[in-house]
Structure formats: structure tokens, C-alpha cells
Design an enzyme around this catalytic site. Structure first.
Site, PDB file in Angstrom:
ATOM      1  N   SER A 139       3.773  -3.982   0.884  1.00  0.00           N
ATOM      2  CA  SER A 139       4.249  -4.397   2.212  1.00  0.00           C
ATOM      3  C   SER A 139       3.041  -4.976   2.917  1.00  0.00           C
ATOM      4  O   SER A 139       1.895  -4.661   2.569  1.00  0.00           O
ATOM      5  CB  SER A 139       4.744  -3.165   2.971  1.00  0.00           C
ATOM      6  OG  SER A 139       4.902  -3.446   4.356  1.00  0.00           O
ATOM      7  N   TYR A 152       3.388   5.246   7.045  1.00  0.00           N
ATOM      8  CA  TYR A 152       3.905   4.221   6.128  1.00  0.00           C
ATOM      9  C   TYR A 152       2.761   3.338   5.617  1.00  0.00           C
ATOM     10  O   TYR A 152       2.691   3.005   4.426  1.00  0.00           O
ATOM     11  CB  TYR A 152       4.955   3.398   6.872  1.00  0.00           C
ATOM     12  CG  TYR A 152       5.627   2.326   6.053  1.00  0.00           C
ATOM     13  CD1 TYR A 152       6.333   2.629   4.893  1.00  0.00           C
ATOM     14  CD2 TYR A 152       5.580   0.994   6.466  1.00  0.00           C
ATOM     15  CE1 TYR A 152       6.956   1.635   4.163  1.00  0.00           C
ATOM     16  CE2 TYR A 152       6.216  -0.008   5.743  1.00  0.00           C
ATOM     17  CZ  TYR A 152       6.897   0.317   4.586  1.00  0.00           C
ATOM     18  OH  TYR A 152       7.517  -0.670   3.867  1.00  0.00           O
TER      19      TYR A 152
HETATM   20  C1  8X3 Z   1       7.970  -3.428   6.169  1.00  0.00           C
HETATM   21  C2  8X3 Z   1       7.019  -4.097   7.076  1.00  0.00           C
HETATM   22  O1  8X3 Z   1       6.199  -4.187   9.492  1.00  0.00           O
HETATM   23  O2  8X3 Z   1       7.964  -2.596   9.050  1.00  0.00           O
HETATM   24  O3  8X3 Z   1       7.427  -3.097   4.939  1.00  0.00           O
HETATM   25  O4  8X3 Z   1       5.727  -2.171   8.270  1.00  0.00           O
HETATM   26  S1  8X3 Z   1       6.730  -3.196   8.521  1.00  0.00           S
END
Ligand code: 8X3
Length: 254
Positions: A139, A152
Site C-alpha cells: 500500500s 496499518y
Molecule cells: C490503502 C491506502 O491511504 O487508506 O491501502 O492507507 S490508505
């Protein structure tokens, strides 16, 4: 190669979003696609759809965080052409000061350990194909942080590091390692999962953004990278919507 000579592509997290779109496109590109995800009904329905369209797909219910299950799955294959590590996702968007460690742990399990499990288990079959490709869906979160994103971002950095390190470690063997890093992609589940079904919060992620990327947009980049000639390794492909200049700079028409 299988007995019929059709190369196999395994896609994890194929029950929806980028995984499902990638499965459809790789099948159309001539792969026999093996769809894996926890939700058996969804992947079976998608496999049926792909088969009805004249391409080849099978479904295999799999939780990528369950190593014994992943090993049992891998033992069914002698050779595999492509592995797309797509299973993963975000949980929560809380600041570091208040983020839930359970969310962080779960994101590490799915995005990092899940990718590690499947890649380790299938590497011998990828090698045996004589021309294997591992795709890691990281990502843009794996390339820069943003407020509320730390759990994340940490997990996607882990996924990115698997791709970068594996590429170093297996150079000379007939397996490519490709990292695809998408930015803002509007899929049916990513944001609602992140906000645990809170549709209002999920909608805010995309509010005023004219055209976030679609799952098909990302699946096209994956399919393009995978179908380059074997000596061409797309190390890293970062793909964002035009309206997103960075993780923290998005043009919104509100
Ligand atoms: C998704 C991109 O901007 O939500 O993988 O982290 S974000």
C-alpha cells in the site's frame, strides 16, 4: 505448469475487492486461477462465474494466518506460476496514543504473517515452475505514514519489507518478486472493515474525491506487471488516483 500446460495463479483474499478483480483478470489472461479466502461461499460463486465465462478457476477456503491450513493447501501443488498476496486490510484509524493493540496485532497477522505463510509455503512450487512470480500487495501506507494510520502503516511496511528482502535473497532463482502499492482505492469493503461497519466514517474516506481508484484499476496494474516477459521484474509499482498527490494531500470537491 499443470498437466494441461496452463499456469496456475493463486490469489489470496479473492472474495472481494482487488483480490476478486485480480482473479477475474488473471483468468482472462490465461491463468488457471485458484481463489482463496475465508468466505467459501463468495469464492465458490466467483469461481463459478469465471468458469461460466469460459476461463478456469477453482475455490479453496483458506485463512492465511493459519499456517497448518496454508501448508495443507500448498501440498496440493507441484508447480505454481503466480502468487498474489492480496489478503490483508486495515482495522481502525486511531492515533498512536489510543490505538487498540488488538487491532495492531490483527493487522500484523493478516498483512505480514499471512503473506509470510503463503509465500513460504508456495515458494518451492513457484521455483519448480521455472518462471514464478510473487506479488505482494502492500500500500502507499507502506511507503509513508499519516495521522491515524500507524497500525496499518506498520503492518504494510512489514509486507513491503518481505517483498524487498525476498527479492534480495532469491536472486538467481527463477522467481520474480513484485510489490504493488495502491493508494486510495474505493472497494466495497476496505473502509467499512476499517471502521467496523460504520458507513458514515467509511464514506468520509472518499468524500469529494471525484474518482478514487477502483479494484479493476489495481487489478490491471497487477495483471500488467505479472504478464511482462519473465526477465522483466517490476520491483515496485505505486498507483494512486489523480486526486491523491500523497497520503496526506487529497483533492476533495466538497
Ligand atoms: C490503502 C491506502 O491511504 O487508506 O491501502 O492507507 S490508505
Amino acid at each position: 505448469m499443470t498437466a494441461t500446460g496452463t499456469p496456475i495463479a493463486v490469489v489470496t483474499g479473492a472474495s472481494s475487492g482487488i483480490g476478486a478483480a485480480t482473479a477475474r483478470q488473471l483468468a482472462a489472461a490465461g491463468y488457471r486461477v485458484v481463489l482463496t479466502a475465508r468466505r467459501k461461499d463468495r469464492i465458490e460463486a466467483l469461481a463459478a462465474e469465471i468458469n461460466e465465462s469460459g476461463h478456469q478457476a477453482t475455490a479453496y477456503a483458506l485463512d492465511v494466518t493459519d499456517r497448518a491450513a496454508v501448508d495443507a493447501f500448498a501440498s496440493a501443488f507441484r508447480t505454481i506460476g503466480v502468487l498474489v498476496n492480496n489478503a490483508g486490510g486495515a482495522l481502525g484509524a486511531d492515533p498512536v496514543a489510543t490505538g487498540d493493540p488488538a487491532d495492531w496485532r490483527q493487522m500484523y497477522e493478516t498483512n505480514v504473517i499471512g503473506t509470510l505463510n503463503v509465500t513460504q509455503a508456495l515458494l518451492p512450487a513457484l521455483d519448480a515452475s521455472g518462471d514464478g512470480t510473487v506479488v505482494v500487495l502492500s500500500s502507499t501506507a507502506g511507503h509513508g505514514t499519516y495521522e491515524g494510520g500507524a497500525g496499518y502503516v506498520a503492518a504494510k511496511n512489514g509486507a513491503r519489507v518481505i517483498a524487498e528482502t525476498l527479492r534480495l535473497e532469491i536472486v538467481g532463482r527463477p522467481v520474480r518478486v513484485i510489490e504493488i502499492a495502491p493508494g486510495m482505492v474505493k472497494t466495497e469493503e476496505f473502509a467499512t472493515t476499517r471502521f467496523r461497519g460504520d458507513n458514515e466514517k467509511a464514506a468520509k474516506v472518499y468524500a469529494g474525491v471525484a474518482e478514487p481508484l477502483t479494484a479493476d484499476d489495481v487489478a490491471e496494474t497487477i495483471t500488467w506487471a505479472v504478464t511482462r516477459p519473465p526477465h522483466v521484474n517490476i520491483d515496485l509499482l505505486v498507483v494512486r488516483p489523480r486526486a491523491q498527490a500523497s497520503n496526506t494531500k487529497v483533492h476533495r470537491e466538497l
